[in-house]
Design a protein around this motif. Structure first.
Motif, PDB file in Angstrom:
ATOM      1  N   TYR A 165       0.857  -1.179   0.000  1.00  0.00           N
ATOM      2  CA  TYR A 165       0.000   0.000   0.000  1.00  0.00           C
ATOM      3  C   TYR A 165       0.894   1.230   0.000  1.00  0.00           C
ATOM      4  O   TYR A 165       2.064   1.162   0.382  1.00  0.00           O
ATOM      5  N   HIS A 166       0.332   2.327  -0.468  1.00  0.00           N
ATOM      6  CA  HIS A 166       1.048   3.599  -0.490  1.00  0.00           C
ATOM      7  C   HIS A 166       0.426   4.494   0.573  1.00  0.00           C
ATOM      8  O   HIS A 166      -0.783   4.656   0.624  1.00  0.00           O
ATOM      9  N   TYR A 167       1.276   5.040   1.454  1.00  0.00           N
ATOM     10  CA  TYR A 167       0.763   5.898   2.517  1.00  0.00           C
ATOM     11  C   TYR A 167       1.294   7.311   2.359  1.00  0.00           C
ATOM     12  O   TYR A 167       2.368   7.526   1.788  1.00  0.00           O
ATOM     13  N   THR A 168       0.530   8.263   2.857  1.00  0.00           N
ATOM     14  CA  THR A 168       0.964   9.654   2.966  1.00  0.00           C
ATOM     15  C   THR A 168       0.532  10.142   4.338  1.00  0.00           C
ATOM     16  O   THR A 168      -0.650  10.089   4.681  1.00  0.00           O
ATOM     17  N   TYR A 169       1.495  10.571   5.135  1.00  0.00           N
ATOM     18  CA  TYR A 169       1.203  11.092   6.469  1.00  0.00           C
ATOM     19  C   TYR A 169       0.849  12.569   6.390  1.00  0.00           C
ATOM     20  O   TYR A 169       1.154  13.244   5.399  1.00  0.00           O
ATOM     21  N   ALA A 170       0.237  13.083   7.442  1.00  0.00           N
ATOM     22  CA  ALA A 170      -0.123  14.507   7.515  1.00  0.00           C
ATOM     23  C   ALA A 170       1.110  15.392   7.349  1.00  0.00           C
ATOM     24  O   ALA A 170       1.028  16.502   6.831  1.00  0.00           O
ATOM     25  N   SER A 171       2.267  14.876   7.755  1.00  0.00           N
ATOM     26  CA  SER A 171       3.522  15.630   7.645  1.00  0.00           C
ATOM     27  C   SER A 171       3.977  15.775   6.195  1.00  0.00           C
ATOM     28  O   SER A 171       4.902  16.532   5.895  1.00  0.00           O
ATOM     29  N   GLY A 172       3.349  14.998   5.289  1.00  0.00           N
ATOM     30  CA  GLY A 172       3.757  15.018   3.888  1.00  0.00           C
ATOM     31  C   GLY A 172       4.669  13.850   3.536  1.00  0.00           C
ATOM     32  O   GLY A 172       4.894  13.556   2.371  1.00  0.00           O
ATOM     33  N   ARG A 173       5.206  13.176   4.550  1.00  0.00           N
ATOM     34  CA  ARG A 173       6.057  12.012   4.302  1.00  0.00           C
ATOM     35  C   ARG A 173       5.203  10.909   3.702  1.00  0.00           C
ATOM     36  O   ARG A 173       4.083  10.666   4.134  1.00  0.00           O
ATOM     37  N   GLU A 174       5.743  10.267   2.663  1.00  0.00           N
ATOM     38  CA  GLU A 174       5.003   9.186   2.040  1.00  0.00           C
ATOM     39  C   GLU A 174       5.931   8.056   1.647  1.00  0.00           C
ATOM     40  O   GLU A 174       7.150   8.206   1.608  1.00  0.00           O
ATOM     41  N   GLY A 175       5.335   6.923   1.366  1.00  0.00           N
ATOM     42  CA  GLY A 175       6.122   5.767   0.970  1.00  0.00           C
ATOM     43  C   GLY A 175       5.235   4.566   0.720  1.00  0.00           C
ATOM     44  O   GLY A 175       4.011   4.677   0.692  1.00  0.00           O
ATOM     45  N   ASP A 176       5.875   3.432   0.563  1.00  0.00           N
ATOM     46  CA  ASP A 176       5.177   2.178   0.323  1.00  0.00           C
ATOM     47  C   ASP A 176       5.565   1.189   1.407  1.00  0.00           C
ATOM     48  O   ASP A 176       6.674   1.255   1.955  1.00  0.00           O
ATOM     49  N   ALA A 177       4.665   0.267   1.700  1.00  0.00           N
ATOM     50  CA  ALA A 177       4.923  -0.760   2.704  1.00  0.00           C
ATOM     51  C   ALA A 177       4.138  -2.010   2.336  1.00  0.00           C
ATOM     52  O   ALA A 177       3.108  -1.926   1.650  1.00  0.00           O
ATOM     53  N   PRO A 178       4.602  -3.166   2.794  1.00  0.00           N
ATOM     54  CA  PRO A 178       3.813  -4.375   2.557  1.00  0.00           C
ATOM     55  C   PRO A 178       2.567  -4.364   3.437  1.00  0.00           C
ATOM     56  O   PRO A 178       2.581  -3.794   4.535  1.00  0.00           O
ATOM     57  N   LEU A 179       1.498  -4.972   2.966  1.00  0.00           N
ATOM     58  CA  LEU A 179       0.287  -5.085   3.787  1.00  0.00           C
ATOM     59  C   LEU A 179       0.578  -5.893   5.046  1.00  0.00           C
ATOM     60  O   LEU A 179       0.178  -5.513   6.149  1.00  0.00           O
ATOM     61  N   VAL A 180       1.249  -7.011   4.869  1.00  0.00           N
ATOM     62  CA  VAL A 180       1.690  -7.867   5.970  1.00  0.00           C
ATOM     63  C   VAL A 180       3.055  -8.424   5.593  1.00  0.00           C
ATOM     64  O   VAL A 180       3.399  -8.502   4.409  1.00  0.00           O
ATOM     65  N   ALA A 181       3.824  -8.817   6.601  1.00  0.00           N
ATOM     66  CA  ALA A 181       5.172  -9.313   6.323  1.00  0.00           C
ATOM     67  C   ALA A 181       5.683 -10.123   7.511  1.00  0.00           C
ATOM     68  O   ALA A 181       5.097 -10.109   8.593  1.00  0.00           O
ATOM     69  N   PHE A 182       6.814 -10.788   7.275  1.00  0.00           N
ATOM     70  CA  PHE A 182       7.518 -11.463   8.366  1.00  0.00           C
ATOM     71  C   PHE A 182       9.000 -11.497   8.052  1.00  0.00           C
ATOM     72  O   PHE A 182       9.417 -11.275   6.909  1.00  0.00           O
ATOM     73  N   SER A 183       9.780 -11.773   9.088  1.00  0.00           N
ATOM     74  CA  SER A 183      11.212 -11.945   8.897  1.00  0.00           C
ATOM     75  C   SER A 183      11.724 -12.999   9.871  1.00  0.00           C
ATOM     76  O   SER A 183      11.499 -12.891  11.071  1.00  0.00           O
ATOM     77  N   PRO A 184      12.397 -14.032   9.340  1.00  0.00           N
ATOM     78  CA  PRO A 184      12.969 -15.061  10.209  1.00  0.00           C
ATOM     79  C   PRO A 184      14.300 -14.581  10.792  1.00  0.00           C
ATOM     80  O   PRO A 184      15.372 -14.925  10.310  1.00  0.00           O
ATOM     81  N   ARG A 185      14.235 -13.747  11.805  1.00  0.00           N
ATOM     82  CA  ARG A 185      15.433 -13.171  12.416  1.00  0.00           C
ATOM     83  C   ARG A 185      16.156 -14.207  13.269  1.00  0.00           C
ATOM     84  O   ARG A 185      15.591 -15.238  13.625  1.00  0.00           O
ATOM     85  N   LYS A 186      17.400 -13.905  13.611  1.00  0.00           N
ATOM     86  CA  LYS A 186      18.222 -14.832  14.383  1.00  0.00           C
ATOM     87  C   LYS A 186      17.572 -15.181  15.725  1.00  0.00           C
ATOM     88  O   LYS A 186      17.469 -16.343  16.097  1.00  0.00           O
ATOM     89  N   ALA A 187      17.120 -14.165  16.466  1.00  0.00           N
ATOM     90  CA  ALA A 187      16.556 -14.400  17.792  1.00  0.00           C
ATOM     91  C   ALA A 187      15.127 -14.936  17.721  1.00  0.00           C
ATOM     92  O   ALA A 187      14.804 -15.940  18.353  1.00  0.00           O
ATOM     93  N   LYS A 188      14.280 -14.272  16.983  1.00  0.00           N
ATOM     94  CA  LYS A 188      12.867 -14.650  16.891  1.00  0.00           C
ATOM     95  C   LYS A 188      12.349 -14.375  15.483  1.00  0.00           C
ATOM     96  O   LYS A 188      12.985 -13.664  14.720  1.00  0.00           O
ATOM     97  N   ILE A 189      11.183 -14.905  15.199  1.00  0.00           N
ATOM     98  CA  ILE A 189      10.511 -14.595  13.942  1.00  0.00           C
ATOM     99  C   ILE A 189       9.671 -13.349  14.196  1.00  0.00           C
ATOM    100  O   ILE A 189       8.871 -13.316  15.135  1.00  0.00           O
ATOM    101  N   SER A 190       9.866 -12.329  13.376  1.00  0.00           N
ATOM    102  CA  SER A 190       9.093 -11.090  13.494  1.00  0.00           C
ATOM    103  C   SER A 190       7.916 -11.155  12.532  1.00  0.00           C
ATOM    104  O   SER A 190       8.106 -11.380  11.336  1.00  0.00           O
ATOM    105  N   LEU A 191       6.723 -10.954  13.052  1.00  0.00           N
ATOM    106  CA  LEU A 191       5.511 -10.910  12.239  1.00  0.00           C
ATOM    107  C   LEU A 191       5.047  -9.467  12.188  1.00  0.00           C
ATOM    108  O   LEU A 191       4.736  -8.876  13.224  1.00  0.00           O
TER     109      LEU A 191
END
Length: 140
Positions: A57-83
């Motif tokens: 999705y594409h977001y735009t904050y009130a500050s004017g900052r904008e970007g893209d991000a995944p709707l959902v994601a995960f990462s198999p990190r060394k210590a734990k899995i981040s959801l």
């Protein structure tokens, strides 16, 4: 303006997972791909160097900052899995009561291994997060 760290890349998801040191985390990552893909209908994509995302999705904050991000994601990190199931609600908190062994921050839910959690609850959390961001940012 500097390039955002959280951006979709052309890197190989399979190659990234194959470089995970723990065989158990590697197996969990492949299982998570199946779960996230089943629930979202999106193929996995690498976001930055270590996050596997589904949809965007594409977001735009009130500050004017904008970007893209995944709707959902995960990462198999060394210590734990981040959801990355990031929105907060009473309903989410209620679901987490039956989720299993985890810790959380505002942006993530952390688990040691998939065997510690209820996969059906995970599927509901994924679905709700996708619906939340699609409603909040309907342009995607």
């Amino acid at each position: 303006m500097k390039e955002p760290v959280m951006r979709e890349t052309d890197a190989s998801v399979i190659e990234f997972i194959e470089n995970v040191e723990s065989e158990k985390k590697k197996a969990d990552a492949y299982q998570l791909i199946d779960i996230f893909k089943e629930v979202t209908g999106y193929d996995p994509k690498m976001w930055g160097p270590s996050i596997i995302g589904f949809g965007s999705y594409h977001y735009t904050y009130a500050s004017g900052r904008e970007g893209d991000a995944p709707l959902v994601a995960f990462s198999p990190r060394k210590a734990k899995i981040s959801l990355y199931l990031t929105y907060e609600s009473e309903e989410r908190e209620k679901l987490l009561e039956n989720f299993g062994k985890h810790t959380k921050s505002k942006a993530c839910i952390y688990v040691n291994k998939l065997a510690d959690i209820d996969i059906d609850v995970l599927k509901v959390l994924i679905k709700q997060t996708v619906e939340h961001y699609q409603k909040l940012y309907p342009n995607e």
